[in-house]
Design an enzyme around this catalytic site. Structure first.
Site, PDB file in Angstrom:
ATOM      1  N   ASP A   1      40.989  36.373  44.230  1.00  0.00           N
ATOM      2  CA  ASP A   1      41.061  35.499  45.047  1.00  0.00           C
ATOM      3  C   ASP A   1      42.483  35.229  45.160  1.00  0.00           C
ATOM      4  O   ASP A   1      43.171  34.758  46.343  1.00  0.00           O
ATOM      5  CB  ASP A   1      40.217  33.708  44.541  1.00  0.00           C
ATOM      6  CG  ASP A   1      40.662  32.959  45.476  1.00  0.00           C
ATOM      7  OD1 ASP A   1      40.301  32.516  46.559  1.00  0.00           O
ATOM      8  OD2 ASP A   1      41.570  31.786  44.850  1.00  0.00           O
TER       9      ASP A   1
ATOM     10  N   HIS B   1      34.469  30.533  42.352  1.00  0.00           N
ATOM     11  CA  HIS B   1      34.988  29.518  41.886  1.00  0.00           C
ATOM     12  C   HIS B   1      34.158  29.068  40.572  1.00  0.00           C
ATOM     13  O   HIS B   1      33.852  28.037  40.428  1.00  0.00           O
ATOM     14  CB  HIS B   1      35.190  28.319  42.851  1.00  0.00           C
ATOM     15  CG  HIS B   1      35.938  28.660  44.047  1.00  0.00           C
ATOM     16  ND1 HIS B   1      37.120  29.394  44.124  1.00  0.00           N
ATOM     17  CD2 HIS B   1      35.373  28.582  45.404  1.00  0.00           C
ATOM     18  CE1 HIS B   1      37.270  29.456  45.515  1.00  0.00           C
ATOM     19  NE2 HIS B   1      36.591  28.971  46.328  1.00  0.00           N
TER      20      HIS B   1
ATOM     21  N   ASP C   1      32.437  37.653  46.577  1.00  0.00           N
ATOM     22  CA  ASP C   1      31.626  36.310  46.872  1.00  0.00           C
ATOM     23  C   ASP C   1      31.148  36.184  48.233  1.00  0.00           C
ATOM     24  O   ASP C   1      30.638  35.066  48.677  1.00  0.00           O
ATOM     25  CB  ASP C   1      32.356  35.273  46.263  1.00  0.00           C
ATOM     26  CG  ASP C   1      33.874  35.184  47.066  1.00  0.00           C
ATOM     27  OD1 ASP C   1      33.724  35.561  48.196  1.00  0.00           O
ATOM     28  OD2 ASP C   1      34.957  34.727  46.571  1.00  0.00           O
TER      29      ASP C   1
ATOM     30  N   GLU D   1      37.532  39.980  54.096  1.00  0.00           N
ATOM     31  CA  GLU D   1      36.714  40.034  53.348  1.00  0.00           C
ATOM     32  C   GLU D   1      36.244  41.646  53.391  1.00  0.00           C
ATOM     33  O   GLU D   1      36.171  42.448  52.559  1.00  0.00           O
ATOM     34  CB  GLU D   1      35.410  39.366  53.503  1.00  0.00           C
ATOM     35  CG  GLU D   1      35.593  37.933  53.056  1.00  0.00           C
ATOM     36  CD  GLU D   1      35.520  37.616  51.361  1.00  0.00           C
ATOM     37  OE1 GLU D   1      35.486  38.514  50.399  1.00  0.00           O
ATOM     38  OE2 GLU D   1      35.538  36.452  51.215  1.00  0.00           O
TER      39      GLU D   1
ATOM     40  N   ASP E   1      38.248  39.958  47.653  1.00  0.00           N
ATOM     41  CA  ASP E   1      38.097  38.809  48.278  1.00  0.00           C
ATOM     42  C   ASP E   1      39.064  38.698  49.450  1.00  0.00           C
ATOM     43  O   ASP E   1      40.256  39.337  49.743  1.00  0.00           O
ATOM     44  CB  ASP E   1      38.546  37.648  47.201  1.00  0.00           C
ATOM     45  CG  ASP E   1      38.090  36.286  47.740  1.00  0.00           C
ATOM     46  OD1 ASP E   1      37.221  36.252  48.706  1.00  0.00           O
ATOM     47  OD2 ASP E   1      38.556  35.395  46.880  1.00  0.00           O
ATOM     48  N   GLY E   2      38.879  37.823  50.311  1.00  0.00           N
ATOM     49  CA  GLY E   2      39.543  37.597  51.522  1.00  0.00           C
ATOM     50  C   GLY E   2      40.037  36.112  51.523  1.00  0.00           C
ATOM     51  O   GLY E   2      39.281  35.208  50.992  1.00  0.00           O
TER      52      GLY E   2
END
Length: 339
Positions: free
Chosen positions: A324, A314, A258, A234, A193-194
């Site tokens: 995250d 989320h 994501d 990302e 994740d970024g």
């Protein structure tokens, strides 16, 4: 009467010398406009914000307040000191703003990049379009694929066309001193994740997270290098995960992310970017080209097979939530090293 001092005198002169001593100039701070900064006249400020979408600006009595509005993470100190000629004076302690090293907490503001991600992906789909059918495709296959692509307009940009379903852990694989969860096809599972706090605004801080499992020694929270955006985080997260796999001799890696933009970029559009000299279909240069080139080069390594899993953010999926959190820690590290 064109200088700031002259303007100050002309503004205060009718009220006497004492008024001149107490009269203060106004400072107009532009945090979001054509050019962010502090301006001493409304006319200068208006040039930066008039007609600019979502402009953010405010009037202050002191330059210090205005500077902090433009860049909340900065400390302010006067640029010049009145000291005797030839005498070096150290900065007074009162000017040294003591800022504690930032640490990630759950109270950090939630990022608003999800909508921006959808809009970016939709815009890129318009520019790049779906990949052309390969020579091995039959007319029926191409027609069926086109029909499927248009079947659900509400979700056409929600799930990347070349992504797999999220991998469920089906076993454990030991590689050297490390153990990894693998899916039913034997792919090592990793979540990436970024993160970028204040994405696209002054004082932005970005990082990335790589998550292999609970308390895994290879989990990583890192600040980004280069451009400070969520998308850079990302891409660099995927680069870090692939380099880790290559270093350990892992042969199959399932990257769960994501970022539909990342997946579409690397599976649908990158071939044409390279063919056009890293240009988009509208002849504009590809953003983040340095990172995309590195990622593409790593994916050419025949000793590692990579598949991409798309996971909605989320939604309570532990791996994504932990990636995250690591990414946000990476953003805190970026802010720390810049403070």
């Amino acid at each position: 009467m064109g200088t700031p001092i002259a303007m100050l005198f002309s503004r205060c002169l009718p009220f006497g010398i004492q008024a001149i001593q107490t009269c203060k100039m106004a400072f107009y701070a532009v945090a979001s406009g054509r050019k962010a900064g502090v301006y001493e006249t409304w006319a200068q400020c208006e040039e930066q914000v008039k007609g600019f979408q979502n402009a953010k600006y405010k009037k202050f009595k002191t330059r210090q307040e205005a500077e902090l509005f433009v860049n909340p993470n900065s400390s302010y100190a006067p640029k010049e000191l009145s000291v005797p000629l030839g005498v070096k004076q150290s900065q007074p302690a009162s000017w040294r703003t003591k800022v504690e090293k930032p640490k990630y907490t759950e109270a950090w503001p939630e990022e608003d990049h999800d909508l921006a991600e959808d809009e970016l992906n939709a815009a890129m789909n318009e520019v790049e379009g779906d990949p052309r059918p390969s020579s091995s495709d039959t007319l029926v296959e191409a027609t069926n694929r086109k029909r499927r692509a248009n079947a659900d307009q509400d979700r056409k940009n929600k799930v990347p066309k070349h992504a797999s379903k999220i991998s469920e852990a089906a076993g454990i694989k030991h590689v050297g001193a490390f153990q990894f969860e693998i899916d039913a096809e034997g792919y090592v599972i990793v979540y990436t994740d970024g993160s970028c706090i204040n994405n696209g605004r002054p004082g932005a801080s970005a990082g990335y997270g790589v998550y292999f499992g609970p308390n895994h020694r290879l989990n990583a929270a890192k600040p980004v290098q280069g451009r400070v955006t969520n998308n850079v985080g990302e891409i660099q997260a995927a680069i870090h995960a692939i380099k880790t796999a290559l270093d350990l001799g892992i042969e199959k890696l399932a990257i769960s992310t994501d970022s539909q933009f990342l997946i579409n970029s690397i599976t649908m559009w990158v071939a044409d970017w390279k063919r056009r000299g890293w240009k988009l279909a509208n002849n504009q240069p590809v953003k983040n080209v340095v990172d995309f080139k590195e990622l593409d080069a790593l994916l050419q390594n025949k000793s590692l097979k990579v598949k991409w899993n798309y996971v909605e953010a989320h939604k309570g999926i532990q791996g994504n939530e932990m990636a995250d959190k690591l990414a946000r820690e990476g953003s805190a590290l970026y802010k720390q090293q810049k403070s």
